[in-house]
Design a protein around this motif. Sequence first.
Motif, PDB file in Angstrom:
ATOM      1  N   ARG A 144     -31.199   2.976 -28.507  1.00 45.24           N
ATOM      2  CA  ARG A 144     -30.386   2.873 -27.289  1.00 45.24           C
ATOM      3  C   ARG A 144     -28.936   2.558 -27.628  1.00 45.24           C
ATOM      4  N   ILE A 145     -28.735   1.632 -28.591  1.00 42.60           N
ATOM      5  CA  ILE A 145     -27.366   1.293 -28.999  1.00 42.60           C
ATOM      6  C   ILE A 145     -26.676   2.499 -29.623  1.00 42.60           C
ATOM      7  N   ILE A 146     -27.388   3.189 -30.499  1.00 44.08           N
ATOM      8  CA  ILE A 146     -26.797   4.362 -31.158  1.00 44.08           C
ATOM      9  C   ILE A 146     -26.460   5.433 -30.117  1.00 44.08           C
ATOM     10  N   GLY A 147     -27.346   5.626 -29.138  1.00 44.44           N
ATOM     11  CA  GLY A 147     -27.076   6.617 -28.105  1.00 44.44           C
ATOM     12  C   GLY A 147     -25.845   6.270 -27.289  1.00 44.44           C
ATOM     13  N   GLN A 148     -25.699   4.995 -26.939  1.00 43.98           N
ATOM     14  CA  GLN A 148     -24.517   4.569 -26.182  1.00 43.98           C
ATOM     15  C   GLN A 148     -23.243   4.778 -26.982  1.00 43.98           C
TER      16      GLN A 148
END
Length: 323
Positions: free
Chosen positions: A9-13
Amino acid sequence: MGGGRQHYRIIGQRAVQIPLVLLVVSVLVFWLVQVVPGDPGRNALGPYATLDQVQAWNAERGLDGPLVARYLAWLGGFATGDWGTSLVYGDPVVGLVLERLLNSFALGLFAFAILVPVALGLGVLQARTEGSRTDRALTVLLMSLASVPEFVVGVVLLIVFALLLPVLPIQSGAGVGEGFLPQLRAMTLPAITLALGYVSVVARMTRTGVVETTGSQFYRTAVVKGVRGPALFGGHVARNALIPTVSLLGVYLGALLGGSAVVETLFGYPGLGELLVTATQEKDIFVLEAGVMITGLVALTALLLTDIAFTLIDPRVRYARKD
């Protein structure tokens, strides 16, 4: 939410945020270069060139025409790997910037390798000797160090270790690319200068974290249960005390890897920071834009890695969304 999903999720954001941030930065830099006084053609041809010669020189390199059209042309080239040609060096920008970036990477990693053990060691020592003469002396020393600009620290190091005790080179550029040991000698003084610029804050934050942790209930419970030595520090102190320090180190790592204009210029080190200083002075727009974009990408990537490390260290961050 599991740790793996949290990381995705962090990488996607960040995969969405980082390009947007870099796009805004590129627009600002491109616009600022246009409003700053000076003409690249005049800088290259000198004061005796005619206006027609200057305009022809600018037109040949795509420096004339509407501002928006020039920006879009540069952005399209940058996105496809054509970063243009340096107006100062006459070399392709992509090779020039990446070569300097590697030099700054090496210097930044060396400085970071000095910074981490020194700052953490001093912080832990201060916490373990809280309120003692050692603690107060180190506090005064670190505060003094924090109040001195890094170029002053660099000059002092040059005077001591390059002039009075000539054990290290004055100019770092000569040793770069000459092998491991010559390059290590060349990077020593600038790396120490860079590390000393950050050591005060990191040590102070480490001290605060360790003091707070050793005063907590769970620490006292662990001591009562008989936990001692490395198990006590590693399992109950470091994991909790170093959370804010790790976040800070991530920010500093991004700054170190992107190059330092002041330190690299002072020591004549051929890094990205020194290149950007020259590009700014000469209005070398293609080098400046590419250098700023790469520097920003390095800093934002370091922040991303810091966020991931943060979730690994602190379970409260890992399950924040679930709560």
